[in-house]
Design a protein around this motif. Sequence first.
Motif, PDB file in Angstrom:
ATOM      1  N   VAL A  43      40.851 -45.571  84.199  1.00  0.00           N
ATOM      2  CA  VAL A  43      40.154 -46.464  83.261  1.00  0.00           C
ATOM      3  C   VAL A  43      38.662 -46.151  83.242  1.00  0.00           C
ATOM      4  CG1 VAL A  43      39.671 -48.883  82.679  1.00  0.00           C
ATOM      5  CG2 VAL A  43      41.895 -48.251  83.605  1.00  0.00           C
ATOM      6  N   ASN A  44      38.163 -45.573  84.331  1.00  0.00           N
ATOM      7  CA  ASN A  44      36.749 -45.165  84.354  1.00  0.00           C
ATOM      8  C   ASN A  44      36.461 -44.085  83.322  1.00  0.00           C
ATOM      9  OD1 ASN A  44      35.317 -46.680  86.424  1.00  0.00           O
ATOM     10  ND2 ASN A  44      36.735 -45.748  87.878  1.00  0.00           N
ATOM     11  N   VAL A  82      45.469 -46.050  83.580  1.00  0.00           N
ATOM     12  CA  VAL A  82      45.690 -47.025  84.649  1.00  0.00           C
ATOM     13  C   VAL A  82      44.867 -46.644  85.876  1.00  0.00           C
ATOM     14  CG1 VAL A  82      47.989 -47.674  83.869  1.00  0.00           C
ATOM     15  CG2 VAL A  82      47.743 -45.799  85.511  1.00  0.00           C
ATOM     16  N   GLY A  83      44.650 -47.637  86.733  1.00  0.00           N
ATOM     17  CA  GLY A  83      43.946 -47.381  87.983  1.00  0.00           C
ATOM     18  C   GLY A  83      42.570 -46.784  87.745  1.00  0.00           C
ATOM     19  N   GLU A  84      42.272 -45.712  88.451  1.00  0.00           N
ATOM     20  CA  GLU A  84      40.941 -45.105  88.370  1.00  0.00           C
ATOM     21  C   GLU A  84      40.695 -44.420  87.029  1.00  0.00           C
ATOM     22  OE1 GLU A  84      40.727 -44.217  93.175  1.00  0.00           O
ATOM     23  OE2 GLU A  84      40.047 -42.689  91.772  1.00  0.00           O
ATOM     24  N   ALA A 125      46.213 -44.031  70.688  1.00  0.00           N
ATOM     25  CA  ALA A 125      47.371 -44.278  69.828  1.00  0.00           C
ATOM     26  C   ALA A 125      48.058 -42.951  69.537  1.00  0.00           C
ATOM     27  CB  ALA A 125      46.926 -44.935  68.526  1.00  0.00           C
ATOM     28  N   HIS A 151      38.164 -46.033  78.124  1.00  0.00           N
ATOM     29  CA  HIS A 151      38.262 -47.485  77.933  1.00  0.00           C
ATOM     30  C   HIS A 151      39.168 -47.747  76.738  1.00  0.00           C
ATOM     31  CE1 HIS A 151      36.834 -51.440  76.344  1.00  0.00           C
ATOM     32  NE2 HIS A 151      37.143 -51.729  77.577  1.00  0.00           N
ATOM     33  N   GLY A 152      40.289 -48.395  76.943  1.00  0.00           N
ATOM     34  CA  GLY A 152      41.175 -48.685  75.821  1.00  0.00           C
ATOM     35  C   GLY A 152      42.456 -47.884  75.940  1.00  0.00           C
ATOM     36  N   MET A 153      42.895 -47.301  74.839  1.00  0.00           N
ATOM     37  CA  MET A 153      44.147 -46.551  74.836  1.00  0.00           C
ATOM     38  C   MET A 153      44.083 -45.493  73.749  1.00  0.00           C
ATOM     39  SD  MET A 153      46.460 -49.484  73.052  1.00  0.00           S
ATOM     40  CE  MET A 153      45.706 -50.575  71.834  1.00  0.00           C
ATOM     41  N   TYR A 171      53.447 -46.061  69.660  1.00  0.00           N
ATOM     42  CA  TYR A 171      53.293 -45.448  70.981  1.00  0.00           C
ATOM     43  C   TYR A 171      51.819 -45.397  71.353  1.00  0.00           C
ATOM     44  CZ  TYR A 171      58.068 -43.763  70.298  1.00  0.00           C
ATOM     45  OH  TYR A 171      59.427 -43.685  70.094  1.00  0.00           O
ATOM     46  N   MET A 172      51.559 -45.526  72.625  1.00  0.00           N
ATOM     47  CA  MET A 172      50.172 -45.426  73.064  1.00  0.00           C
ATOM     48  C   MET A 172      50.120 -44.939  74.510  1.00  0.00           C
ATOM     49  SD  MET A 172      50.332 -49.445  72.940  1.00  0.00           S
ATOM     50  CE  MET A 172      51.445 -49.107  71.619  1.00  0.00           C
ATOM     51  N   ARG A 202      53.312 -46.236  76.626  1.00  0.00           N
ATOM     52  CA  ARG A 202      53.976 -47.478  76.249  1.00  0.00           C
ATOM     53  C   ARG A 202      54.506 -47.335  74.833  1.00  0.00           C
ATOM     54  NH1 ARG A 202      52.402 -52.286  78.621  1.00  0.00           N
ATOM     55  NH2 ARG A 202      54.402 -52.879  77.676  1.00  0.00           N
ATOM     56  N   VAL A 218      49.928 -44.162  81.383  1.00  0.00           N
ATOM     57  CA  VAL A 218      51.284 -44.673  81.188  1.00  0.00           C
ATOM     58  C   VAL A 218      51.542 -44.697  79.689  1.00  0.00           C
ATOM     59  CG1 VAL A 218      52.737 -46.743  81.361  1.00  0.00           C
ATOM     60  CG2 VAL A 218      51.269 -46.089  83.280  1.00  0.00           C
ATOM     61  N   VAL A 277      48.091 -45.424  77.866  1.00  0.00           N
ATOM     62  CA  VAL A 277      47.197 -46.427  78.460  1.00  0.00           C
ATOM     63  C   VAL A 277      46.708 -45.906  79.815  1.00  0.00           C
ATOM     64  CG1 VAL A 277      47.020 -48.810  79.270  1.00  0.00           C
ATOM     65  CG2 VAL A 277      48.503 -48.260  77.330  1.00  0.00           C
TER      66      VAL A 277
END
Lengths: 91, 354
Positions: A25-26, A21-23, A33, A29-31, A16-17, A10, A8, A19
């Motif tokens: 993230v595996n 989401v959901g699976e 930039a 880790h983090g976002m 701006y970044m 943001r 997503v 991110v």
Amino acid sequence: MKIKSGFVIREIAGQYMAVPVGERVNDLHGMIALNETGAFIWNLLENEQTEDDLAKALIEEYDVSYEDALEAVKEFHELLIREQVLEATNT
Amino acid sequence: MNDCDMPPYPELLRRFAKAQRIPLFAQLELTARCNFNCRMCYIHMDDKHIKKLGQELTTDEWLRICREAKEAGTLYISLTGGEIFTRPDFQELYTKLSEMGFLITLMTNASMIDEKVMSWLKKRPPYMVRISLYGSNNDVYRSVCQVENGFCRVDKAIRLLQEAGIPIVLKSIVIKNNASDIREMYRYASERKLNLSVTEGIAKPVRGASSEASSVRFEPYLEESKNPDQVRLKKLVDGHGPFPHRPEYLMECKPYGSTFTVSWDGKMSWCSFLSNPYVDLNNCSVDEAWQKLMEITSKIHKPEACNNCKYEEYCLRCPGVLAAECGSYDQVSEDFCQRAKRLYFLYNGIKRED
């Protein structure tokens, strides 16, 4: 090239970044930039694009030459490969 | 400014958000219920008590708040309680939140994280799990949290989370009942290759809760003893003062201006210790509540008694702590001020001996 699903974009406090989401993230880790141009390209990469497609989109959106736009796209492409956020291709 | 001077990106983001009064961080207190009964807990209540005071927000109400928080600029969400896993809808709520684009931290005692929870949690892992560690064995858990088999359950959860690669941070609150166990807790954290931070800063219960905080508080520096073990033990926990002069009361609070909390019954404040000021989210949107909260709180000032106080550099006050300990963010009490005085004499005494 195309961005993997599960991110997503943001925009917060002018920053701006991307991110995960959901699976996703595996995998991250983090976002990630991004600057405004990076976020612009990222959104386009929700559909399959070539470097030429992206460079042409940039010159329509911003006041830059095709050569500068292509160089920026190539740099960004390398970042995306390093961060492993692109879908695998068959080539 | 060159690259070496730049703070890490999250810190940069925090500074931008604070300067622009954007609520980058949100702490959502999903419930005041807990499966533990820790003697020093500032918020724990049973069902009967909760029903007298209000009503827990529903799943849909929390999701509405989170959607609006996202629009307002929130990125970091901490889910806290009480104990978040006691909510029967937690899996549903967390699953939906995990798709929205937040970096989610779970604040938990971890005792309810088992294989069944991991089966869905590891598929959409949180950004971090912050675990409250109360001891290094079941006996200490029984003494602090008044539960059986507490440590074993928590240890199992930690191992499951680590196997799944989910980042963990351990936090511990020291009270009289576990003060002698601190070294073992550090040893345990080291064995698990985890960071543990320890504090003895507990607060009296707030917002209608009750606890034994006053009688279990661990404050060896308040005794006149110069027992070297007690001094060394004290140095194992977060250091105290001197703090630099703090002219702007609100600026003492790092979260202020970029953080809001929402209580289990839907009240927005900027700190979970504060009963007021608050804005009721049952009556307005997150953005409206945030703007109103910033307007109301901009007028907050430190207690008059603090002006020109000789012991201010050793005082552990902040608006939230004063609200919990003294009844309001703009009040102090003799009891509270005594601590700063004692710290002043203790630190100056140690310096003279050196």
